[in-house]
Scaffold this motif. Structure first.
Motif, short mmCIF file in Angstrom:
data_model
loop_
_atom_site.label_atom_id
_atom_site.label_comp_id
_atom_site.label_asym_id
_atom_site.label_seq_id
_atom_site.Cartn_x
_atom_site.Cartn_y
_atom_site.Cartn_z
N VAL A 14 0.67 -3.49 -6.13
CA VAL A 14 0.66 -2.19 -5.44
C VAL A 14 -0.69 -1.52 -5.63
O VAL A 14 -1.28 -1.59 -6.71
CB VAL A 14 1.77 -1.26 -6.01
CG1 VAL A 14 1.66 0.14 -5.42
CG2 VAL A 14 3.15 -1.84 -5.76
N GLN A 15 -1.16 -0.86 -4.59
CA GLN A 15 -2.27 0.07 -4.70
C GLN A 15 -1.94 1.34 -3.92
O GLN A 15 -1.30 1.27 -2.85
CB GLN A 15 -3.56 -0.52 -4.13
CG GLN A 15 -4.24 -1.53 -5.04
CD GLN A 15 -5.48 -2.11 -4.39
OE1 GLN A 15 -5.41 -2.70 -3.32
NE2 GLN A 15 -6.63 -1.94 -5.05
N PHE A 22 -3.01 -5.08 3.12
CA PHE A 22 -1.62 -4.86 2.72
C PHE A 22 -0.64 -5.72 3.53
O PHE A 22 -0.83 -5.98 4.72
CB PHE A 22 -1.26 -3.38 2.88
CG PHE A 22 -2.21 -2.47 2.15
CD1 PHE A 22 -2.23 -2.45 0.76
CD2 PHE A 22 -3.10 -1.67 2.84
CE1 PHE A 22 -3.11 -1.64 0.07
CE2 PHE A 22 -3.99 -0.84 2.16
CZ PHE A 22 -4.00 -0.83 0.78
N ASP A 23 0.42 -6.11 2.85
CA ASP A 23 1.52 -6.81 3.52
C ASP A 23 2.62 -5.85 3.96
O ASP A 23 3.48 -6.22 4.77
CB ASP A 23 2.12 -7.85 2.57
CG ASP A 23 1.11 -8.91 2.18
OD1 ASP A 23 0.67 -9.65 3.09
OD2 ASP A 23 0.74 -8.98 0.99
N GLY A 45 0.84 -1.20 0.00
CA GLY A 45 0.00 0.00 0.00
C GLY A 45 0.87 1.24 0.00
O GLY A 45 1.85 1.33 0.74
N ILE A 46 0.52 2.21 -0.85
CA ILE A 46 1.21 3.50 -0.86
C ILE A 46 0.31 4.52 -0.15
O ILE A 46 -0.87 4.65 -0.47
CB ILE A 46 1.48 3.99 -2.29
CG1 ILE A 46 2.43 3.04 -3.03
CG2 ILE A 46 2.03 5.40 -2.29
CD1 ILE A 46 2.61 3.40 -4.51
N VAL A 47 0.88 5.23 0.81
CA VAL A 47 0.21 6.39 1.40
C VAL A 47 1.02 7.61 0.97
O VAL A 47 2.20 7.73 1.29
CB VAL A 47 0.13 6.30 2.92
CG1 VAL A 47 -0.63 7.51 3.48
CG2 VAL A 47 -0.56 5.01 3.35
N THR A 48 0.38 8.49 0.21
CA THR A 48 1.12 9.60 -0.40
C THR A 48 0.62 10.95 0.06
O THR A 48 -0.58 11.17 0.20
CB THR A 48 1.06 9.51 -1.94
OG1 THR A 48 1.75 10.64 -2.50
CG2 THR A 48 -0.37 9.50 -2.45
#
Length: 606
Positions: free
Chosen positions: A102-103, A145-146, A69-72
């Protein structure tokens, strides 16, 4: 290990034992669950991955591929965050090479303090940190998410992302920086024009030209304020790809480091032999390492609030006494503006974080046996990244000597034997002062008080020529509960002008200064704050105040009987009611009511 640093670490661990144990129990319970798509209902899984390409759906669900997981914190308002626009595509490409998916889990708000300094929006700044933490939690609450990659650089953004991530402490996490902008107008030249403008010697056109030459392109502002202090602390905590902090956004090395972050976070998931969830990584020793790195580089005073909150998120309890006692034994190894004349690009060229961390490690000032996201441990952060022929990423050992001993120095020959931070106590409460940039002959100021209930009132008095004297400017009702504890950086130029004229001046406030706190002595974060009946509300014009950074005291020299009998001033109800009713400030009224003191991290969630 340095005996005093080891003792302080033990004290923190003992103090934190109940809360840390409860936190780790929660981390372990969450980590022990089946992976996301295996434990969720079919409708939940379908919603989670509906927009993924078909081959990625197959990987994450059927093949059980690692899912990141991307936190942007991307937006175009922050020069430091503008480069993040293209990062998700880059991360996806690299993840596929590793057989992972990826999300973008979510975005977090990110405001620029440089835009809001001295304006109403600054009253949202401190609380934006906890808003970012909550937004991070919302992003990760999808719980599929991993691991997570956290994209953020600036003042409240990194602490907010870190607090949010620590509430998902079972996830491995890596921070992905974007780097500083190139050097523009020198910091000394910028400060000079600001002081000239404050005196009416240059106009708005000249000031705007200078500011635009200083802040001129993508990347972090180049002074060593809160944003760049964040990056130094993340290196010391082992949460970056080693050496990633101060590489320019458009340097070819930056893409290689971003790609490396993908492999790094995949290397610490539960599928690896080195499972390292962030809640386990950030322990008492790692928090102390961050504190030591801050002090050794003369970093931002804002972190006396933010890292208290970060520690609390991991079940660890620290306070300003811990910072002060560490400062007494941690030498100052770097001089970067406002603590010197160099910018972060010059700091990096002279050896940067790698040089400082190597000196601290070799001198026993850092816990070297901590976990990091790098398999090579904390020692990896003493090397600097580079591209070999053909574009392969590798790390090289720094030279033994500093690249410029006017910017970074070895432990054996520091700029100062102490970290330049002092805790001040007395009948005005508890506060802190950053002395590393203050001239030695200004560490003790005793002068009559002039009391202001807003920064605008002080600026107006300066413009009217009413401050041409020795004075201690008291700016109160600036704490977290009063108006969100804005930074008072706009007060630096006029006070610096007065100091430059030979007057003995100081600032005492329950507000914050920015990470650019400079040469004027300032007792800041005074707690308890005036709105809560703190003693700063008892000060009257003409009271003689003594700020003594050598003895560590902050006193109103008023006899005890008079002081005890004096009522606390209150802010005008109409004025206070007006606060928070424009530019969205009313939405933060609940935070103002519930916020804890500055020394407790100004947290709104515990």
């Amino acid at each position: 290990m340095h005996a005093a640093i080891a003792r302080i670490t033990r004290r923190i661990a003992e103090r934190s034992a109940p809360t840390r144990s409860a936190y780790l129990d929660q981390v372990d319970r969450m980590a022990a669950r089946p992976r996301g798509s295996d434990r969720m209902g079919c409708a939940n899984v379908a919603h989670a991955f509906a927009a993924l390409p078909a081959n990625d759906k197959l990987r994450v669900v059927a093949e059980r591929a690692p899912h990141i997981g991307i936190v942007t914190a991307y937006n175009d308002m922050l020069s430091a965050h503008q480069p993040y626009e293209g990062y998700p595509a880059l991360v996806r490409d690299e993840a596929r090479r590793h057989g992972a998916t990826v999300q973008v889990a979510g975005g977090v708000p990110a405001m620029c303090d440089g835009v809001t300094q001295g304006l109403p929006g600054m009253e949202l700044s401190l609380f934006s940190r906890d808003s970012i933490a909550m937004s991070t939690a919302i992003a990760l609450s999808h719980d599929v998410f991993d691991a997570a990659l956290l994209l953020g650089v600036c003042d409240k953004i990194v602490p907010g992302l870190l607090i949010g991530a620590l509430h998902f402490g079972h996830l491995p996490c890596v921070f992905v920086p974007a780097g500083p902008m190139g050097t523009g107008l020198s910091n000394n030249a910028k400060a000079k024009v600001r002081e000239q403008y404050a005196q009416g010697q240059v106009g708005r056109a000249e000031l705007l030209e200078a500011e635009s030459a200083a802040y001129h392109g993508p990347g972090t502002c180049t002074f060593y304020g809160t944003a760049n202090s964040n990056q130094m602390l993340l290196e010391a905590m082992g949460l970056h790809v080693p050496g990633a902090a101060f590489v320019h956004p458009h340097d070819g090395l930056r893409e290689a480091l971003t790609r490396e972050a993908v492999g790094t976070v995949l290397g610490i998931t539960q599928r690896s032999t080195r499972f390292t969830p962030i809640g386990r990584l950030v322990d008492e020793r790692v928090i102390v390492n961050a504190m030591v790195a801050l002090l050794a580089t003369g970093g931002s005073t804002n972190h006396l609030i933010h890292w208290v909150a970060v520690a609390r998120a991991a079940g660890i309890v620290i306070d300003w006494t811990d910072f002060a006692e560490l400062s007494a034994v941690v030498p100052l190894l770097a001089r970067v503006y406002p603590n010197g004349s160099a910018d972060v690009n010059q700091f990096q060229a002279a050896g940067g974080p790698g040089f400082v961390l190597r000196e601290l490690l070799d001198g026993g000032c850092l816990h070297g046996d901590v976990a990091t996201v790098s398999a090579r441990g904390l020692r990896a952060y003493t090397d600097v990244p580079a591209l070999a022929e053909g574009g392969a990423l590798h790390w090289r050992t720094l030279p033994a000597a500093s690249g410029d001993d006017g910017i970074v120095r070895p432990l054996a020959a520091p700029f100062s034997a102490t970290g330049g931070l002092k805790l001040l106590t007395g009948n005005l409460g508890r506060s802190v002062i950053k002395t590393s940039a203050v001239p030695d002959d200004r560490h003790v100021i005793e002068a009559p008080a002039l009391v202001f209930d807003s920064q605008e009132a002080l600026l107006a008095a300066f413009a009217a020529g009413q401050l041409e004297r020795d004075l201690v400017a008291v700016v109160r009702f600036q704490g977290p509960q009063a108006n969100g504890m804005p930074e008072l950086h706009k007060l630096t130029p006029p006070l610096a002008v007065l100091q430059g004229k030979g007057f003995r001046v100081a600032l005492v406030t329950d507000g914050r200064m920015s990470g650019a706190s400079g040469k004027v002595p300032a007792a800041i974060h005074v707690s308890p704050e005036a709105l809560c009946g703190g003693p700063l509300a008892k000060v009257r014009d003409g009271d003689v105040l003594r700020l003594d950074a050598e003895a560590g005291t902050l006193q109103a020299l008023v006899d005890d009987v008079t002081w005890a009998a004096r009522p606390a001033a209150t802010i005008d109800p109409a004025q206070h009611a007006a606060h928070g009713h424009d530019l969205g400030r009313e939405l933060f009224a609940g935070m103002r009511r519930n916020v804890r003191s500055a020394e407790e991290g100004a947290v709104t969630w515990r």
